[in-house]
Design an enzyme around this catalytic site. Sequence first.
Site, mmCIF file in Angstrom:
data_model
loop_
_atom_site.group_PDB
_atom_site.id
_atom_site.type_symbol
_atom_site.label_atom_id
_atom_site.label_comp_id
_atom_site.label_asym_id
_atom_site.label_seq_id
_atom_site.Cartn_x
_atom_site.Cartn_y
_atom_site.Cartn_z
ATOM 1 N N ASP A 117 0.849 -1.191 0.000
ATOM 2 C CA ASP A 117 0.000 0.000 0.000
ATOM 3 C C ASP A 117 0.887 1.245 0.000
ATOM 4 O O ASP A 117 1.164 1.837 1.048
ATOM 5 C CB ASP A 117 -0.932 -0.012 1.210
ATOM 6 C CG ASP A 117 -1.934 1.138 1.191
ATOM 7 O OD1 ASP A 117 -1.918 1.943 0.244
ATOM 8 O OD2 ASP A 117 -2.730 1.234 2.145
ATOM 9 N N ASP A 174 10.340 4.915 -13.825
ATOM 10 C CA ASP A 174 8.879 4.788 -13.848
ATOM 11 C C ASP A 174 8.482 4.350 -15.258
ATOM 12 O O ASP A 174 8.840 3.269 -15.686
ATOM 13 C CB ASP A 174 8.254 6.116 -13.412
ATOM 14 C CG ASP A 174 6.788 6.008 -13.013
ATOM 15 O OD1 ASP A 174 6.081 5.139 -13.537
ATOM 16 O OD2 ASP A 174 6.341 6.819 -12.179
#
Length: 302
Positions: free
Chosen positions: A123, A216
């Site tokens: 998370d 990314d």
Amino acid sequence: MGRGQPATGQPAVVLEGFSYLECPRWHEGRLWVSDFYTERVVAVDSRGGTEVVAEVPGQPSGLGFLPDGRLLVVSMRDHRVLVRERSGRLAEHADLSGVVSGVLNDMVVDDRGRAWVGNFGFDLMGGAPLRYTTLTRVDPDGSVAVAAEDLGFPNGMVILPGGVLVVAETFAGRLTAFDIGEDGELSGRRVWAQFGQTPQTDDVEAAVQRLEVAPDGICADAEGAIWVADAVHNRVIRVQEGGRILDEIDAGTGVFACMLGGGDGRTLFLCAAPSFAEHERRPVREAQLLAVGVEVPHAGLP
């Protein structure tokens, strides 16, 4: 860029007023991109005109196209991959909830319609400890299987000509390559590029501070180099296999994904925003689509 030539200018704003853009794809003369927190997939034409091509309440992320041209969309929060039918209706293509517990992430689709999907593994937005995770393969019939394990936040992906899958491991600070077999199985795992030392911590903030590059979104060019959005240093870099940085473009703001496109494949589109934190991006519309000209055109997938 190629052969030592620099990028041809600084990034210019193409569009603005988005929440958080990710996973740009050039397809049939338009740039397709996910806007996370408006839950839309938008296609942008060469004149800056936009069309909302899909609304994804589960939050859209990775995009790709099947051999017949239909769009696949990752629905992050409900662990599904959706397909946009020719009518424009979205239907379930695959349910990954049986093999993935974390929020889904980016995706690449090959020329046979096989898709590889990453996931957060923990998370991130809730402040949980960093955990490594899996990569999932979705076959054209919608069946799913674990394709690889022990990846440090598998994020952007490319398939190089010749059938090599390269995965950006954001929190490991590296690009990792696999050979794609005829049956879709991955083998020959190896480091394609390592940026400094991989942080040996499960503290996300500490890991971010130690990363020399936080890869990314990525895309590949015709000289075999990969453009990498560096999520923590406001830049994109062009890297060759082995990790040598060939070029760097300062975006002046956070940049989280990139894609080569345009009519000649020499426009580098950047998904930019001041930060990636959901609580900062969701309530505002500060994200931009930027573009800059480069010398070496697009190659590979997406």
